[in-house]
Design a protein around this motif. Structure first.
Motif, PDB file in Angstrom:
ATOM      1  N   ALA A 158       0.833  -1.219   0.000  1.00 51.55           N
ATOM      2  CA  ALA A 158       0.000   0.000   0.000  1.00 51.55           C
ATOM      3  C   ALA A 158       0.861   1.260   0.000  1.00 51.55           C
ATOM      4  CB  ALA A 158      -0.894   0.007   1.226  1.00 51.55           C
ATOM      5  N   LEU A 159       0.417   2.239  -0.804  1.00 49.63           N
ATOM      6  CA  LEU A 159       1.119   3.519  -0.843  1.00 49.63           C
ATOM      7  C   LEU A 159       0.741   4.356   0.373  1.00 49.63           C
ATOM      8  CD1 LEU A 159       2.819   5.528  -2.571  1.00 49.63           C
ATOM      9  CD2 LEU A 159       0.675   6.261  -3.604  1.00 49.63           C
ATOM     10  N   ILE A 160      -0.598   4.337   0.654  1.00 50.56           N
ATOM     11  CA  ILE A 160      -1.096   5.062   1.823  1.00 50.56           C
ATOM     12  C   ILE A 160      -1.758   4.050   2.741  1.00 50.56           C
ATOM     13  CG2 ILE A 160      -2.898   6.666   2.578  1.00 50.56           C
ATOM     14  CD1 ILE A 160      -2.346   8.246  -0.003  1.00 50.56           C
ATOM     15  N   LYS A 161      -1.348   4.052   4.002  1.00 52.91           N
ATOM     16  CA  LYS A 161      -1.944   3.085   4.931  1.00 52.91           C
ATOM     17  C   LYS A 161      -2.303   3.793   6.242  1.00 52.91           C
ATOM     18  CE  LYS A 161      -1.132  -1.612   6.571  1.00 52.91           C
ATOM     19  NZ  LYS A 161      -2.416  -2.163   6.089  1.00 52.91           N
ATOM     20  N   LEU A 162      -3.610   3.928   6.455  1.00 50.36           N
ATOM     21  CA  LEU A 162      -4.084   4.543   7.697  1.00 50.36           C
ATOM     22  C   LEU A 162      -4.604   3.445   8.603  1.00 50.36           C
ATOM     23  CD1 LEU A 162      -6.248   7.432   6.182  1.00 50.36           C
ATOM     24  CD2 LEU A 162      -3.981   7.682   7.166  1.00 50.36           C
ATOM     25  N   GLU A 163      -4.206   3.472   9.868  1.00 49.49           N
ATOM     26  CA  GLU A 163      -4.688   2.465  10.813  1.00 49.49           C
ATOM     27  C   GLU A 163      -5.279   3.146  12.034  1.00 49.49           C
ATOM     28  OE1 GLU A 163      -1.844  -0.560  11.862  1.00 49.49           O
ATOM     29  OE2 GLU A 163      -1.519  -1.019   9.723  1.00 49.49           O
ATOM     30  N   ASP A 164      -6.566   2.941  12.223  1.00 48.18           N
ATOM     31  CA  ASP A 164      -7.305   3.498  13.376  1.00 48.18           C
ATOM     32  C   ASP A 164      -7.023   4.983  13.588  1.00 48.18           C
ATOM     33  OD1 ASP A 164      -8.411   1.063  13.891  1.00 48.18           O
ATOM     34  OD2 ASP A 164      -6.778   0.443  15.236  1.00 48.18           O
ATOM     35  N   VAL A 165      -7.067   5.707  12.496  1.00 50.64           N
ATOM     36  CA  VAL A 165      -6.750   7.130  12.596  1.00 50.64           C
ATOM     37  C   VAL A 165      -7.977   7.913  13.072  1.00 50.64           C
ATOM     38  CG1 VAL A 165      -6.281   9.187  11.215  1.00 50.64           C
ATOM     39  CG2 VAL A 165      -4.868   7.157  10.930  1.00 50.64           C
ATOM     40  N   SER A 166      -7.776   8.661  14.160  1.00 48.81           N
ATOM     41  CA  SER A 166      -8.842   9.527  14.668  1.00 48.81           C
ATOM     42  C   SER A 166      -8.349  10.957  14.683  1.00 48.81           C
ATOM     43  CB  SER A 166      -9.216   9.139  16.095  1.00 48.81           C
ATOM     44  OG  SER A 166      -9.667   7.823  16.122  1.00 48.81           O
ATOM     45  N   LYS A 167      -9.278  11.870  14.502  1.00 49.52           N
ATOM     46  CA  LYS A 167      -8.916  13.288  14.597  1.00 49.52           C
ATOM     47  C   LYS A 167      -9.971  13.991  15.430  1.00 49.52           C
ATOM     48  CE  LYS A 167      -6.797  17.079  13.873  1.00 49.52           C
ATOM     49  NZ  LYS A 167      -5.418  17.324  14.294  1.00 49.52           N
ATOM     50  N   LEU A 168      -9.517  14.597  16.526  1.00 51.31           N
ATOM     51  CA  LEU A 168     -10.436  15.318  17.411  1.00 51.31           C
ATOM     52  C   LEU A 168     -10.139  16.809  17.333  1.00 51.31           C
ATOM     53  CD1 LEU A 168      -9.717  12.729  20.074  1.00 51.31           C
ATOM     54  CD2 LEU A 168     -12.082  13.458  19.765  1.00 51.31           C
ATOM     55  N   TYR A 169     -11.169  17.592  17.322  1.00 57.14           N
ATOM     56  CA  TYR A 169     -11.001  19.051  17.398  1.00 57.14           C
ATOM     57  C   TYR A 169     -11.619  19.549  18.701  1.00 57.14           C
ATOM     58  CZ  TYR A 169      -9.821  19.091  12.429  1.00 57.14           C
ATOM     59  OH  TYR A 169      -9.213  18.883  11.230  1.00 57.14           O
ATOM     60  N   GLY A 170     -11.048  20.644  19.208  1.00 56.45           N
ATOM     61  CA  GLY A 170     -11.587  21.247  20.428  1.00 56.45           C
ATOM     62  C   GLY A 170     -11.253  20.417  21.645  1.00 56.45           C
ATOM     63  N   PHE A 171     -11.805  20.809  22.793  1.00 62.14           N
ATOM     64  CA  PHE A 171     -11.545  20.031  24.003  1.00 62.14           C
ATOM     65  C   PHE A 171     -12.754  20.142  24.935  1.00 62.14           C
ATOM     66  CE2 PHE A 171      -9.690  24.192  24.393  1.00 62.14           C
ATOM     67  CZ  PHE A 171     -10.176  24.645  25.616  1.00 62.14           C
ATOM     68  N   TYR A 185      -0.146   6.481  10.479  1.00 62.70           N
ATOM     69  CA  TYR A 185      -0.259   6.751   9.045  1.00 62.70           C
ATOM     70  C   TYR A 185       1.085   6.422   8.404  1.00 62.70           C
ATOM     71  CZ  TYR A 185      -0.536   9.623   4.759  1.00 62.70           C
ATOM     72  OH  TYR A 185      -0.495  10.053   3.472  1.00 62.70           O
ATOM     73  N   LYS A 186       1.058   5.475   7.480  1.00 62.97           N
ATOM     74  CA  LYS A 186       2.280   5.113   6.770  1.00 62.97           C
ATOM     75  C   LYS A 186       2.157   5.550   5.316  1.00 62.97           C
ATOM     76  CE  LYS A 186       3.988   1.209   9.436  1.00 62.97           C
ATOM     77  NZ  LYS A 186       4.083  -0.235   9.464  1.00 62.97           N
ATOM     78  N   LEU A 187       3.138   6.327   4.870  1.00 65.84           N
ATOM     79  CA  LEU A 187       3.156   6.758   3.473  1.00 65.84           C
ATOM     80  C   LEU A 187       4.394   6.122   2.856  1.00 65.84           C
ATOM     81  CD1 LEU A 187       1.965   8.735   1.322  1.00 65.84           C
ATOM     82  CD2 LEU A 187       3.562  10.437   2.167  1.00 65.84           C
ATOM     83  N   ASN A 188       4.188   5.312   1.815  1.00 68.52           N
ATOM     84  CA  ASN A 188       5.317   4.598   1.216  1.00 68.52           C
ATOM     85  C   ASN A 188       6.042   3.755   2.248  1.00 68.52           C
ATOM     86  OD1 ASN A 188       5.723   4.693  -1.512  1.00 68.52           O
ATOM     87  ND2 ASN A 188       6.471   6.820  -1.426  1.00 68.52           N
ATOM     88  N   ASN A 189       5.232   3.166   3.143  1.00 73.25           N
ATOM     89  CA  ASN A 189       5.759   2.312   4.209  1.00 73.25           C
ATOM     90  C   ASN A 189       6.600   3.071   5.239  1.00 73.25           C
ATOM     91  OD1 ASN A 189       5.378  -0.236   5.148  1.00 73.25           O
ATOM     92  ND2 ASN A 189       7.315  -1.044   4.309  1.00 73.25           N
ATOM     93  N   ARG A 190       6.485   4.362   5.246  1.00 67.74           N
ATOM     94  CA  ARG A 190       7.239   5.155   6.222  1.00 67.74           C
ATOM     95  C   ARG A 190       6.242   5.830   7.161  1.00 67.74           C
ATOM     96  NH1 ARG A 190      10.365  10.570   4.467  1.00 67.74           N
ATOM     97  NH2 ARG A 190      10.839  11.303   6.566  1.00 67.74           N
ATOM     98  N   LEU A 191       6.504   5.722   8.462  1.00 65.76           N
ATOM     99  CA  LEU A 191       5.596   6.306   9.445  1.00 65.76           C
ATOM    100  C   LEU A 191       5.687   7.835   9.371  1.00 65.76           C
ATOM    101  CD1 LEU A 191       3.772   4.750  11.351  1.00 65.76           C
ATOM    102  CD2 LEU A 191       5.437   5.190  13.177  1.00 65.76           C
ATOM    103  N   VAL A 192       4.558   8.488   9.082  1.00 67.46           N
ATOM    104  CA  VAL A 192       4.636   9.938   8.871  1.00 67.46           C
ATOM    105  C   VAL A 192       3.681  10.737   9.767  1.00 67.46           C
ATOM    106  CG1 VAL A 192       5.430   9.810   6.481  1.00 67.46           C
ATOM    107  CG2 VAL A 192       2.990   9.763   6.964  1.00 67.46           C
ATOM    108  N   ASP A 193       2.984  10.058  10.696  1.00 70.62           N
ATOM    109  CA  ASP A 193       1.971  10.793  11.457  1.00 70.62           C
ATOM    110  C   ASP A 193       2.543  11.739  12.503  1.00 70.62           C
ATOM    111  OD1 ASP A 193       2.257   8.927  13.840  1.00 70.62           O
ATOM    112  OD2 ASP A 193       1.602   7.531  12.277  1.00 70.62           O
TER     113      ASP A 193
END
Lengths: 281, 403
Positions: free
Chosen positions: A2-15, A64-72
């Protein structure tokens, strides 16, 4: 791989009480050469997903892995470099710099790469030729139509020869002619071996895609492979199965609108469950 | 490299688009730079002139003044009513070895009248050696000599000649002063005038011989405001200087109520106030530059906020934090450097106009101009860096959301 691989990615805004869950444990894997359409209602997290994939935003949780490289967790500068070299952005509102000519706008990514003035203007010019804008090089964005500006924006996204093109509603502000022009261009880019990911509200545009991802409330609810030239089944269903309004419905008026959310209760309930689960853990 | 990334081009475009904002932002820098260059130019010009004059008119001349008079030496008004120098001092100095000429300068009051009354003038009783001591030639006629039979002859300063008579060449004309008639023997050439120097007096003076003053029974003894002493050659200046001090100390019974000034000291005394003025103006200019810098910072902060979306776009297409930072620093520096350049041009124009329309001859000091340019550049870098750091630190997605 996979070129782009997202695993259990969550994004929260605010608090606190004002926390919004924009992405809810999204797992997605995109291979090289795919043409992915992301669909879903407004506010379902499509743009956030694209921003995370395009390294404009960082996920709160997940990897988040891009080109198998961890980029998050990349630093701003490293992310900028990676963005510059591997990702081309196309925005709904074009986002060309108004004070620069079309040619200068297209050449800008090369400037940040450190390419010399003459070379970058030459490259930008040939890129504009590819999108059919060679006779508009010295125009300012305000002198062009929406379709033409978006073509210039596509040229800018392509000028660094990135492997991934991310387009957030590229046809959102365009008429049908402009939309077609832009989509044909994206299709051509895809044929050259690039990976294209785009967001759209228009089911018709799924004809160009090889895969359609449906989102709702920050989650991927369906992932469908399609064949080129055909409207995706789910999209078609959504497009053509909107219940016809009866005379009763017309009479019901506002009360009908009040009924509508109930239809989607199932999805809401499941997302609530997930949230509770996370709260406990 | 900034020219490679096109930051300079962007900076120029931004300045052109926001023309008025840029000009107003530059104002502090323009005023600061221009005032520094103009004031330093004027003070250096005047200093150079005075030194030059000292070299021309007072070469190898030691000036002896009464102590009270030397406190400030800006013209007639400061001459005390009673001087501490006497005729005896003049004679004693004349006997010192190495002294070529000794010239007493006695200022006397009273209105002179030729064809017209001349109120600006001052009558100076002196002796025949004055032109030799001051290295000044006569425009017309001759200076009275030591052996002159006619005691009541007068020589006029250039302006005095014009103020007294309607004639261009008033030789042989008579003028009245304190009830006596004086015949004009000669007119001195114009002394080059600079502010704060004694030459202003000389151009307005009516020179008469001390013998005439004696004959009129005027008490010249207590009105000697200066004794000019010319030595044979420059080498003797120091020894004669010391000897004069010794002799006068003896004459005055050990009282230190006189000053003996070497040529260089005369110039120094005359330029003291100029230095003070220059220092004051530089102080004000530094404040102006600081305020200008804060103005640039303020405008750049506004600019960063306004252009947040643009910063977002630039970051989205691959600009690093450093590239964004250098873009805004270059923009701030362009504004301050442009202000500096305008200030320099303005200063050069003002200097030119002063040169043409007044007696001031401001010098153009290239060092000061280079320093001004460098300082204005530094102001841009220093005051531009805070907004630039703010711009660079923004997350790309946050910046993009700012429409």
């Amino acid at each position: 791989m996979a070129l782009i691989k997202l695993e259990d990615v969550s994004k929260l805004y605010g608090f606190g009480d004002a926390t919004t869950l924009a992405l809810d444990e999204v797992s997605l894997s995109i291979d090289k050469g795919e043409f992915v359409a992301v669909m879903g209602p407004s506010g379902c997290g499509k743009s956030t997903l694209l921003n995370v994939m395009g390294l404009l935003d960082k996920p709160t949780h997940g990897t988040y892995k891009l080109n198998n490289r961890l980029v998050d967790r990349l630093s701003q500068n490293r992310a900028a470099k990676l963005r510059r070299d591997t990702i081309g952005f196309i925005f709904q509102s074009y986002n060309l710099l108004p004070r620069l000519t079309v040619l200068e706008n297209v050449a800008l990514p090369l400037a940040y790469k450190g390419v010399g003035v003459t070379k970058r203007l030459k490259t930008a010019s040939s890129m504009l030729e590819r999108v059919g804008m060679q006779n508009r090089e010295y125009f300012y964005p305000y002198q062009l139509s929406g379709g033409q500006i978006q073509c210039a924006a596509i040229a800018r996204a392509l000028v660094n020869e990135p492997s991934i093109i991310i387009a957030d509603e590229p046809t959102g502000n365009l008429d049908s002619m402009g939309s077609r022009l832009v989509m044909e261009l994206l299709s051509e880019i895809h044929k050259m071996g690039n990976t294209v990911i785009f967001v759209t509200h228009n089911p018709e545009l799924t004809r160009y895609a090889t895969r359609v991802v449906y989102m709702h409330d920050g989650m991927v609810i369906q992932d469908e492979k399609t064949s080129l030239g055909e409207v995706a089944k789910t999209a078609k269903k959504r497009l053509y199965t909107i219940p016809k309004k009866s005379v009763e419905d017309d009479l019901a008026g506002v009360s009908l609108l009040m009924k509508l959310p109930k239809k989607e209760e199932g999805i809401d309930a499941s997302s609530k469950k997930r949230r509770k689960r996370r709260g406990r853990s | 490299m900034s020219w490679r990334t096109g930051h300079i081009h962007t900076a120029i475009v931004t300045m052109r688009v926001n023309r008025w904002r840029s000009i107003l932002t530059m104002f502090g820098i323009i005023v600061g730079v221009a005032s520094v260059i103009i004031i330093i130019g004027i003070s250096q010009g005047v200093k150079a002139n005075i030194t030059n004059q000292v070299n021309v008119y007072s070469k190898n001349v030691i000036t002896v003044t009464s102590k009270a008079a030397s406190l400030s030496s800006f013209g007639v008004s400061s001459v005390p009513a009673v001087s501490t120098l006497t005729n005896q001092d003049v004679k004693s100095i004349g006997k010192i070895k190495g002294v070529k000429y000794t010239v007493p300068m006695v200022i006397l009051s009273g209105i002179t009248s030729g064809d017209k009354n001349y109120k600006d003038g001052v009558v100076i009783a002196t002796n025949a050696y004055l032109p030799k001591v001051l290295n000044q030639s006569l425009a017309f006629g001759s200076f009275f000599s030591a052996t002159d039979t006619n005691q009541f002859s007068a020589v006029l300063g250039y302006n005095a000649a014009q103020g007294l008579f309607n004639e261009q060449i008033p030789l042989g004309f008579s003028l009245n002063w304190r009830g006596e008639q004086f015949i004009v023997d000669g007119v001195l050439n114009n002394f080059k005038v600079t502010p704060f120097s004694n030459n202003t007096i000389y151009n307005h003076a009516i020179f008469i011989s001390t013998k005439a003053a004696d004959q009129m029974k005027l008490d010249s003894n207590n009105s000697i405001f200066q004794i000019l002493v010319r030595v044979n050659n420059a080498k003797q200046l120091t020894t004669v200087d010391k000897e004069i001090s010794n002799v006068l100390q003896q004459n005055h019974g050990g009282q230190d109520n006189f000053s003996v000034l070497m040529p260089s000291q005369v110039a120094k005394n005359n330029t003291g106030i100029l230095n003070l003025l220059a220092e004051l103006t530089i102080g004000i200019a530094i404040i102006s530059l600081f305020v200008g810098g804060v103005g640039i910072m303020n405008v750049m902060l506004v600019s960063v906020t306004e252009r947040m979306h643009e910063i977002g776009i630039r970051k989205a297409i691959g600009a690093s934090n450093r590239q964004i930072m250098s873009q805004f620093i270059i923009e701030a520096t362009s504004v301050s450097v442009a202000g500096g350049i305008i200030g320099i041009i303005l200063a050069l124009i003002v200097d030119g106009l002063l040169n043409l329309s007044t007696s001031l001859t401001p010098t153009i000091n290239w060092q000061i101009i280079v320093i001004s340019a460098v300082v204005s550049m530094l102001i841009g870098i220093v005051f531009g860096s805070v907004p630039a750091i703010r711009a660079a630190g923004k997350e790309p997605i946050e910046a993009l959301r700012n429409e």
